[in-house]
Write an enzyme that holds these catalytic residues in place. Structure first.
Site, mmCIF file in Angstrom:
data_model
loop_
_atom_site.group_PDB
_atom_site.id
_atom_site.type_symbol
_atom_site.label_atom_id
_atom_site.label_comp_id
_atom_site.label_asym_id
_atom_site.label_seq_id
_atom_site.Cartn_x
_atom_site.Cartn_y
_atom_site.Cartn_z
ATOM 1 N N GLN A 177 18.696 53.206 59.148
ATOM 2 C CA GLN A 177 17.328 52.613 58.633
ATOM 3 C C GLN A 177 16.289 53.651 58.467
ATOM 4 O O GLN A 177 15.342 53.107 57.839
ATOM 5 C CB GLN A 177 16.703 51.343 59.870
ATOM 6 C CG GLN A 177 17.964 50.147 59.788
ATOM 7 C CD GLN A 177 17.506 49.064 60.712
ATOM 8 O OE1 GLN A 177 16.269 48.934 61.202
ATOM 9 N NE2 GLN A 177 18.516 48.805 61.287
ATOM 10 N N CYS A 178 16.451 54.795 59.095
ATOM 11 C CA CYS A 178 15.530 55.925 58.699
ATOM 12 C C CYS A 178 15.701 56.225 57.398
ATOM 13 O O CYS A 178 16.680 56.257 56.867
ATOM 14 C CB CYS A 178 15.640 56.915 59.568
ATOM 15 S SG CYS A 178 15.635 56.635 61.071
ATOM 16 N N SER A 213 12.434 44.354 35.804
ATOM 17 C CA SER A 213 13.684 44.858 36.290
ATOM 18 C C SER A 213 14.349 44.375 37.645
ATOM 19 O O SER A 213 15.348 44.550 38.142
ATOM 20 C CB SER A 213 13.580 46.504 36.713
ATOM 21 O OG SER A 213 12.957 46.694 37.731
ATOM 22 N N SER A 214 13.327 43.309 38.140
ATOM 23 C CA SER A 214 13.796 42.507 39.340
ATOM 24 C C SER A 214 14.990 41.502 38.599
ATOM 25 O O SER A 214 15.810 40.917 39.429
ATOM 26 C CB SER A 214 12.948 41.577 39.829
ATOM 27 O OG SER A 214 11.897 42.568 40.121
ATOM 28 N N THR A 225 7.132 47.279 33.512
ATOM 29 C CA THR A 225 5.592 47.310 33.074
ATOM 30 C C THR A 225 5.265 48.302 32.109
ATOM 31 O O THR A 225 4.290 48.082 31.355
ATOM 32 C CB THR A 225 4.867 47.654 34.506
ATOM 33 O OG1 THR A 225 5.172 46.731 35.648
ATOM 34 C CG2 THR A 225 3.416 47.892 34.253
ATOM 35 N N ASP A 261 10.955 48.462 39.951
ATOM 36 C CA ASP A 261 11.380 47.831 41.167
ATOM 37 C C ASP A 261 13.017 48.011 41.551
ATOM 38 O O ASP A 261 13.221 48.253 42.515
ATOM 39 C CB ASP A 261 11.214 46.215 40.946
ATOM 40 C CG ASP A 261 9.797 45.792 40.998
ATOM 41 O OD1 ASP A 261 9.031 46.822 41.531
ATOM 42 O OD2 ASP A 261 9.482 44.579 40.770
HETATM 43 N N1 ASP Z 1 8.271 44.223 38.083
HETATM 44 C C1 ASP Z 1 8.167 45.381 37.477
HETATM 45 C C2 ASP Z 1 9.760 45.806 36.823
HETATM 46 O O1 ASP Z 1 10.242 46.363 37.979
HETATM 47 C C3 ASP Z 1 7.345 46.422 38.046
HETATM 48 C C4 ASP Z 1 7.260 47.618 37.271
HETATM 49 O O2 ASP Z 1 7.901 47.875 36.228
HETATM 50 O O3 ASP Z 1 6.642 48.568 37.730
HETATM 51 O O4 ASP Z 1 9.911 45.561 35.972
#
Ligand code: ASP
Length: 349
Positions: free
Chosen positions: A282-283, A62-63, A17, A94
């Site tokens: 998981q905590c 980044s996903s 982003t 992400d």
């Molecule tokens: N989906 C975006 C990413 O991880 C979200 C971000 O940059 O904040 O690339």
């Protein structure tokens, strides 16, 4: 020519982003042209440092990141290690914690700052958090102590006001500017009117050592989250996945899991086959203590390894890294019990 009294920083843009800018005519968000960085962030001219940039040929959300991008970052840093005093990586939020964790292991004997940052709002938007994050990350990457050494010679994430150890960090908020937390290790620095460094928390490194870059990884790993009602045939299927070499087992509380003999048997059979199983809670805060309850002790007896107070991102990437080094399950067990980059605090397991 570079004035050596001024630090030099390499800014690496991977995507996310932060690299978006609003087209003033159409209002649409578009990818930021990195060759026009100074035009878009004129504040950077006011730094007493040289800033060069390197842009991934196809910046990514980044996903979409794959471990190959971590190797690429290692190569860029290694090839430019002697020319720059610090590195700032602009990255989507992400999966930033995964990249930061992986780099902390792949850049062995790192003695220079590698600061990852990004933003929740694109840099071209009026209320962006991107400018502040970018400017402060550069300031931190350029900071030196009275001996002329970098203040923060490790892989970190800077976001909002906090500089966090990269392999201790998790993204916890998709809405607020304060998107990252390190529950089990304090901030390395906080940015207010001044940047306050917590010197006793920052890694103490041997500045005479050369960087040892690592490129290999093995992704034959999985995260298995327990929940009441999880079916044993599903666990059994996951554990018999061909090629599987390591499991991050997300347990309850202080590292507890069902005591059912059939469940423990499944884990033990997998471990006997050479699959490494690491216990993480998981905590979000606190540590695994498998000796605390009978429900944890059973796991320990079966050969499950403690993940201590590590994050899941850290355990996964450390396992990928160690498996990529062709370590045996025994060696992996030893190294999982040894902090390699300040990634966990060793207490009773
Ligand atoms: N989906 C975006 C990413 O991880 C979200 C971000 O940059 O904040 O690339």
């Amino acid at each position: 020519m570079t004035d050596k009294s001024n630090p030099s920083i390499l800014l690496i843009y991977t995507g996310g982003t932060i690299g978006m800018i609003e087209n003033r005519e159409t209002g649409a968000l578009e990818s930021f042209k990195f060759d026009r960085l100074l035009e878009n962030v004129p504040e950077l001219r006011r730094f007493n440092c040289e800033i060069d940039s390197y842009c991934f040929s196809s910046p990514i959300d980044s996903s979409d990141i794959e471990p190959a991008a971590w190797s690429k970052l290692v190569r860029i840093i290694d090839e430019n290690y002697d020319r720059y005093d610090g590195f700032v990586i602009l990255h989507g939020t992400d999966t930033m914690a995964y990249t930061a964790s992986a780099l902390s292991f792949m850049l062995e004997d790192l003695c220079k700052p590698v600061i990852l940052t990004g933003s929740q709002l694109p840099i071209g938007m009026l209320r962006t958090d991107g400018k502040e994050n970018l400017i402060t990350a550069i300031e931190i990457a350029a900071a030196r102590n009275e001996n002329g050494h970098p203040m923060v010679p490790e892989v970190c994430i800077f976001f909002e006001n906090n500089l966090l150890r990269g392999n201790r960090t998790t993204k916890i908020n998709a809405e607020n500017f304060n998107a990252f937390r390190s529950y089990n290790y304090p901030a390395l620095a906080t940015a207010g009117i001044n940047i306050k460094y917590e010197c006793d928390k920052i890694a103490h490194v041997d500045f005479s050592k050369p960087l040892k870059p690592h490129y290999a990884y093995d992704t034959n790993v999985v995260v298995l989250t327990l929940f009441p009602g999880i079916q044993e045939n599903i666990i059994s299927n996951i554990l018999s996945t061909p090629g599987l070499r390591a499991v991050v087992l997300k347990t309850y509380g202080a590292g507890n899991a069902p005591q059912k003999a059939s469940f423990i048997k499944l884990l033990k059979e997998a471990i006997d086959k050479g699959i490494v199983i690491v216990n993480v809670s998981q905590c979000l805060a606190g540590t695994v203590q498998m000796r605390l309850y009978k429900t944890g002790l059973r796991l320990l007896d079966a050969g499950v390894i403690s993940g201590y107070d590590s994050t899941v991102e850290c355990l996964l990437t450390k396992l990928m890294f160690l498996l990529g080094q062709e370590k045996s399950p025994k060696e992996i067990e030893e190294l999982m019990n040894t902090p390699m980059a300040g990634e966990f605090t060793k207490e009773e397991n």
